[in-house]
Design an enzyme around this catalytic site. Structure first.
Site, PDB file in Angstrom:
ATOM      1  N   LYS A   1       0.891  -1.168   0.000  1.00 35.80           N
ATOM      2  CA  LYS A   1       0.000   0.000   0.000  1.00 35.80           C
ATOM      3  C   LYS A   1       0.931   1.221   0.000  1.00 35.80           C
ATOM      4  O   LYS A   1       1.455   1.614   1.023  1.00 35.80           O
ATOM      5  CB  LYS A   1      -0.883  -0.011   1.251  1.00 35.80           C
ATOM      6  CG  LYS A   1      -2.223   0.691   1.117  1.00 35.80           C
ATOM      7  CD  LYS A   1      -2.192   2.119   0.616  1.00 35.80           C
ATOM      8  CE  LYS A   1      -1.862   3.114   1.698  1.00 35.80           C
ATOM      9  NZ  LYS A   1      -1.779   4.515   1.177  1.00 35.80           N
TER      10      LYS A   1
ATOM     11  N   GLY B   1      -4.787   3.623  -2.545  1.00 38.41           N
ATOM     12  CA  GLY B   1      -5.942   4.161  -1.830  1.00 38.41           C
ATOM     13  C   GLY B   1      -5.453   4.943  -0.629  1.00 38.41           C
ATOM     14  O   GLY B   1      -4.249   5.089  -0.427  1.00 38.41           O
TER      15      GLY B   1
ATOM     16  N   GLY C   1      -4.533   5.949   3.128  1.00 38.02           N
ATOM     17  CA  GLY C   1      -3.966   5.242   4.278  1.00 38.02           C
ATOM     18  C   GLY C   1      -4.969   5.030   5.386  1.00 38.02           C
ATOM     19  O   GLY C   1      -5.102   3.924   5.924  1.00 38.02           O
TER      20      GLY C   1
ATOM     21  N   GLY D   1      -5.386   1.528   3.950  1.00 34.49           N
ATOM     22  CA  GLY D   1      -4.255   1.072   4.768  1.00 34.49           C
ATOM     23  C   GLY D   1      -4.753   0.494   6.085  1.00 34.49           C
ATOM     24  O   GLY D   1      -4.346  -0.581   6.516  1.00 34.49           O
TER      25      GLY D   1
ATOM     26  N   GLU E   1      10.085   2.016  10.299  1.00 35.63           N
ATOM     27  CA  GLU E   1      11.117   3.006   9.977  1.00 35.63           C
ATOM     28  C   GLU E   1      10.439   4.360  10.075  1.00 35.63           C
ATOM     29  O   GLU E   1       9.644   4.722   9.205  1.00 35.63           O
ATOM     30  CB  GLU E   1      11.640   2.793   8.544  1.00 35.63           C
ATOM     31  CG  GLU E   1      12.320   1.458   8.323  1.00 35.63           C
ATOM     32  CD  GLU E   1      13.675   1.369   8.991  1.00 35.63           C
ATOM     33  OE1 GLU E   1      14.187   2.398   9.501  1.00 35.63           O
ATOM     34  OE2 GLU E   1      14.232   0.260   9.027  1.00 35.63           O
TER      35      GLU E   1
ATOM     36  N   CYS F   1      14.191  11.237   5.695  1.00 40.05           N
ATOM     37  CA  CYS F   1      14.063  10.918   7.123  1.00 40.05           C
ATOM     38  C   CYS F   1      15.388  11.014   7.850  1.00 40.05           C
ATOM     39  O   CYS F   1      15.425  11.329   9.035  1.00 40.05           O
ATOM     40  CB  CYS F   1      13.465   9.533   7.278  1.00 40.05           C
ATOM     41  SG  CYS F   1      14.284   8.323   6.257  1.00 40.05           S
TER      42      CYS F   1
ATOM     43  N   GLU G   1      10.485  16.890  13.968  1.00 43.02           N
ATOM     44  CA  GLU G   1      10.910  16.718  12.581  1.00 43.02           C
ATOM     45  C   GLU G   1      10.132  17.684  11.683  1.00 43.02           C
ATOM     46  O   GLU G   1       8.920  17.759  11.757  1.00 43.02           O
ATOM     47  CB  GLU G   1      10.627  15.272  12.162  1.00 43.02           C
ATOM     48  CG  GLU G   1      11.032  14.982  10.744  1.00 43.02           C
ATOM     49  CD  GLU G   1      10.828  13.522  10.391  1.00 43.02           C
ATOM     50  OE1 GLU G   1       9.715  13.024  10.583  1.00 43.02           O
ATOM     51  OE2 GLU G   1      11.791  12.890   9.932  1.00 43.02           O
TER      52      GLU G   1
HETATM   53  P1  NAP Z   1       2.619   8.819   6.978  1.00 45.93           P
HETATM   54  O1  NAP Z   1       1.520   9.787   6.977  1.00 45.93           O
HETATM   55  O2  NAP Z   1       2.974   8.141   8.220  1.00 45.93           O
HETATM   56  O3  NAP Z   1       2.248   7.757   5.838  1.00 45.93           O
HETATM   57  C1  NAP Z   1       3.048   6.655   5.545  1.00 45.93           C
HETATM   58  C2  NAP Z   1       2.192   5.576   4.911  1.00 45.93           C
HETATM   59  O4  NAP Z   1       1.225   5.109   5.863  1.00 45.93           O
HETATM   60  C3  NAP Z   1       1.392   6.049   3.709  1.00 45.93           C
HETATM   61  O5  NAP Z   1       1.328   5.025   2.762  1.00 45.93           O
HETATM   62  C4  NAP Z   1       0.034   6.313   4.317  1.00 45.93           C
HETATM   63  O6  NAP Z   1      -0.990   6.316   3.369  1.00 45.93           O
HETATM   64  C5  NAP Z   1      -0.065   5.159   5.286  1.00 45.93           C
HETATM   65  N1  NAP Z   1      -1.051   5.307   6.355  1.00 45.93           N
HETATM   66  C6  NAP Z   1      -1.495   6.456   6.927  1.00 45.93           C
HETATM   67  N2  NAP Z   1      -2.398   6.161   7.892  1.00 45.93           N
HETATM   68  C7  NAP Z   1      -2.513   4.811   7.943  1.00 45.93           C
HETATM   69  C8  NAP Z   1      -3.278   3.909   8.724  1.00 45.93           C
HETATM   70  N3  NAP Z   1      -4.127   4.332   9.678  1.00 45.93           N
HETATM   71  N4  NAP Z   1      -3.145   2.586   8.515  1.00 45.93           N
HETATM   72  C9  NAP Z   1      -2.305   2.129   7.556  1.00 45.93           C
HETATM   73  N5  NAP Z   1      -1.566   2.933   6.776  1.00 45.93           N
HETATM   74  C10 NAP Z   1      -1.665   4.260   6.965  1.00 45.93           C
HETATM   75  O7  NAP Z   1       3.973   9.460   6.457  1.00 45.93           O
HETATM   76  P2  NAP Z   1       4.197  10.308   5.152  1.00 45.93           P
HETATM   77  O8  NAP Z   1       3.529  11.617   5.380  1.00 45.93           O
HETATM   78  O9  NAP Z   1       3.832   9.552   3.962  1.00 45.93           O
HETATM   79  O10 NAP Z   1       5.803  10.420   5.131  1.00 45.93           O
HETATM   80  C11 NAP Z   1       6.538  11.326   5.893  1.00 45.93           C
HETATM   81  C12 NAP Z   1       7.056  10.712   7.178  1.00 45.93           C
HETATM   82  O11 NAP Z   1       7.738   9.486   6.944  1.00 45.93           O
HETATM   83  C13 NAP Z   1       8.075  11.566   7.890  1.00 45.93           C
HETATM   84  O12 NAP Z   1       7.736  11.694   9.237  1.00 45.93           O
HETATM   85  C14 NAP Z   1       9.397  10.804   7.752  1.00 45.93           C
HETATM   86  O13 NAP Z   1      10.319  10.992   8.753  1.00 45.93           O
HETATM   87  C15 NAP Z   1       8.972   9.423   7.664  1.00 45.93           C
HETATM   88  N6  NAP Z   1       9.946   8.640   6.894  1.00 45.93           N
HETATM   89  C16 NAP Z   1      10.758   7.743   7.524  1.00 45.93           C
HETATM   90  C17 NAP Z   1      11.678   6.992   6.826  1.00 45.93           C
HETATM   91  C18 NAP Z   1      12.576   5.980   7.474  1.00 45.93           C
HETATM   92  O14 NAP Z   1      13.118   5.130   6.803  1.00 45.93           O
HETATM   93  N7  NAP Z   1      12.766   6.006   8.761  1.00 45.93           N
HETATM   94  C19 NAP Z   1      11.779   7.149   5.454  1.00 45.93           C
HETATM   95  C20 NAP Z   1      10.952   8.072   4.842  1.00 45.93           C
HETATM   96  C21 NAP Z   1      10.028   8.794   5.571  1.00 45.93           C
HETATM   97  P3  NAP Z   1      -1.475   7.721   2.730  1.00 45.93           P
HETATM   98  O15 NAP Z   1      -0.322   8.301   2.031  1.00 45.93           O
HETATM   99  O16 NAP Z   1      -2.529   7.309   1.792  1.00 45.93           O
HETATM  100  O17 NAP Z   1      -1.950   8.570   3.860  1.00 45.93           O
END
Ligand code: NAP
Ligand code: MG
Length: 505
Positions: A191, A222, A224, A228, A266, A300, A398
């Site tokens: 996803k 779709g 999250g 998700g 991660e 990140c 962050e």
């Molecule tokens: P996010 O909002 O946490 O979303 C990550 C993924 O989770 C997306 O595919 C999202 O779908 C999905 N998701 C959201 N709510 C969910 C739920 N209730 N159940 C299942 N899946 C769900 O993060 P983002 O805004 O995409 O990315 C930015 C963040 O990622 C930053 O905080 C960054 O630090 C972190 N990051 C960490 C790493 C690492 O390796 N440590 C690498 C890159 C990024 P949708 O997009 O459809 O909402």
């Protein structure tokens, strides 16, 4: 929900050197096919010009059962495929990705806004290397070995993997999960982030072309919070591997914990670059700023906190500002561009909000934060902040954008304390003119990766990556990354069998 099968991967200009993969619109991929879903779908927007570039499926939870069934069948088949053939499949996927690399890089740039040169390096070449290095590791992995007590220790595929990925380096983040999962003999339900689905669907088409069997890799787009969440609550997987934000990661970890399902998380970072007094300040600062602003700071492990001896903080801020002001910001498809737009207006608003907040709290924005030069596209000039309080929002949370904050420290012990004074622990940098001192300092920092003097290592794809503290659980890449997708079985009293070490399994 009405679903229609459609074909993909049909070459648009067969016979030419520039064969393009065709990704059907509003389609999801499972059971080895694309299925077109009814409904308007979701627009994918190019952040550089705010134009719609495609429409993808906004799959509803009704699809979950069919996809889980596909993945379960994929697992039954793939888990029985010998290790050597799984490794070959990864090499084929690498070659397929390389062959379609130009198209993939352009898709990544048009949905994320990453400068095209960086997309080629980070969204094609790096994942290709990850696939190949994982294939090599798989061939040498201790799949079936005897321990000192005469038992066999057998490593087996953990099952169906639910992979949930973010938008910032979409191809790399997907391959970092798919490569070891396939190597281990697992199947995958992916996803991807809602705003960057095209790279994920492209990877589905690559898997198909590379001959990965039906059901082994499944990609569903779709929201999250809806789709998700439905996958998460389905109970239809054995491992969940998530990359994204801390709040979503905490929720996923809680659900997995409740189901006693293994979770690899991660999450975010607030990584320090600790410049010791004997380092070359100019090189340390300039390299750190460039590293921090890769992908417009949407990274990140970006070193967002630059820690320098207090008496040199102003000098460091000036050097950093000069580097920040030197970026060529503009059309990410242009080879000369060194910084593209941010991925979305929402993400850009977060940056503006942090900078406004920091200034109100008494910090000084030395340069950056300007978005007025553009009337289209989510552009913003990169920012350098200094004189922030150590417990202020910009110091502890962050940002996930092109913002670097300079902090002064008083003596080395204070510098190390400041480096560790964060809830995160994903990565860190240490700068020193003395290799022994740098090495000793690296061991005092609680983070999953510490880079000394900005070294660029050719071993990157096999170095374990992951976080201490709230940066996550588990590791990705290399042998450690493979470990996350295997179960360990001890067979006591196992008779000695020739050539037990996996090559014939
Ligand atoms: P996010 O909002 O946490 O979303 C990550 C993924 O989770 C997306 O595919 C999202 O779908 C999905 N998701 C959201 N709510 C969910 C739920 N209730 N159940 C299942 N899946 C769900 O993060 P983002 O805004 O995409 O990315 C930015 C963040 O990622 C930053 O905080 C960054 O630090 C972190 N990051 C960490 C790493 C690492 O390796 N440590 C690498 C890159 C990024 P949708 O997009 O459809 O909402
Ligand atoms: Mg999100």
């Amino acid at each position: 929900m009405v679903v229609r099968a459609c074909s993909a991967g049909a070459p648009m200009s067969a016979g030419t050197a520039t064969t393009q993969l065709v990704i059907p619109e509003r389609a999801v991929f499972y059971g080895g096919r694309f299925y077109e879903l009814d409904g308007p779908g979701t627009a994918v927007v190019n952040p550089a010009n705010e134009r719609e570039i495609a429409r993808v499926a906004d799959a509803s939870p009704e699809i979950v059962d069919a996809v889980v069934t596909s993945a379960r069948a994929g697992f039954e088949l793939w888990s029985r495929v010998p290790v050597a053939e799984r490794a070959e499949a990864l090499d084929r996927l690498a070659a397929t990705m390389e062959r379609h690399g130009d198209q993939l890089a352009r898709i990544a740039t048009s949905e994320v806004g990453t400068p095209i040169r960086d997309s080629r390096a980070g969204q094609v070449n790096l994942p290709v290397r990850v696939l190949r290095s994982t294939a090599d590791i798989t061939r040498d992995y201790p799949w079936d070995v005897r321990d000192a007590a005469g038992s066999s220790i057998v490593r087996e595929p953990a099952g169906v993997v639910l992979a949930i990925t973010p938008w910032n380096f979409p191809v790399h983040q997907i391959i970092t999960k798919v490569a070891p999962a396939l190597a281990a003999g697992c199947s995958v339900i992916l996803k991807p982030a809602e705003i960057t689905p095209l790279t994920a669907l492209f990877i589905a088409a690559l898997c198909d072309e590379a001959g990965i069997p039906p059901g082994v890799v499944n990609v569903v787009t779709g929201r999250g919070s809806v789709l998700g969440e439905a996958f998460l609550q389905s109970g239809g997987y054995d491992v969940v591997s998530f990359t994204g934000s801390l709040p979503v990661g905490r929720h996923i970890g809680a659900v997995a914990g409740n189901d006693i399902v293994r979770a690899t998380l991660e999450l975010g970072g607030k990584s320090p670059a600790l410049v010791l007094p004997d380092a070359d300040l100019k090189t340390a600062v300039a390299t750190t700023v460039r590293n921090c602003f890769v992908n417009a700071g949407q990274k990140c492990n970006a070193p967002t906190r630059l820690l320098v001896p207090r008496e040199r903080a102003d000098e460091a801020a000036d050097i950093a500002a000069a580097v920040a002001d030197s970026y060529e910001i503009g059309d990410p498809m242009d080879e000369k561009t060194t910084m593209g737009p941010m991925v979305s207006n929402a993400q850009r608003d977060i940056v503006t909000d942090f900078l406004t907040d920091a200034a109100a709290a008494g910090a000084r924005v030395v340069t950056g934060g300007d978005r007025s030069r553009w009337d289209r596209g989510y552009f913003i000039t990169p920012a350098i902040v200094t004189d922030a309080e150590r417990d202020s929002r910009i110091a502890v949370e962050e940002v996930f954008g092109p913002v670097l904050t300079v902090f002064g420290y008083d003596g080395e012990a204070d510098g190390i304390r400041l480096a560790n004074d964060t809830q995160f622990g994903l990565s860190a940098e240490v700068w020193s003119g003395d290799p022994a001192r740098a090495a000793a300092t690296a061991r005092l920092i609680r983070a999953g990766q510490v880079r000394i003097n900005g070294v660029r290592t050719p071993h990157l794809p096999v170095s374990p990556f992951g976080g201490y503290k709230r940066s996550g659980l588990g590791r990705e890449l290399g042998e450690f990354g493979l470990d996350e997708f295997v179960e360990v079985k001890a067979v006591l009293g196992d008779p000695v069998v020739e050539a037990a070490n996996g090559q014939d399994r």
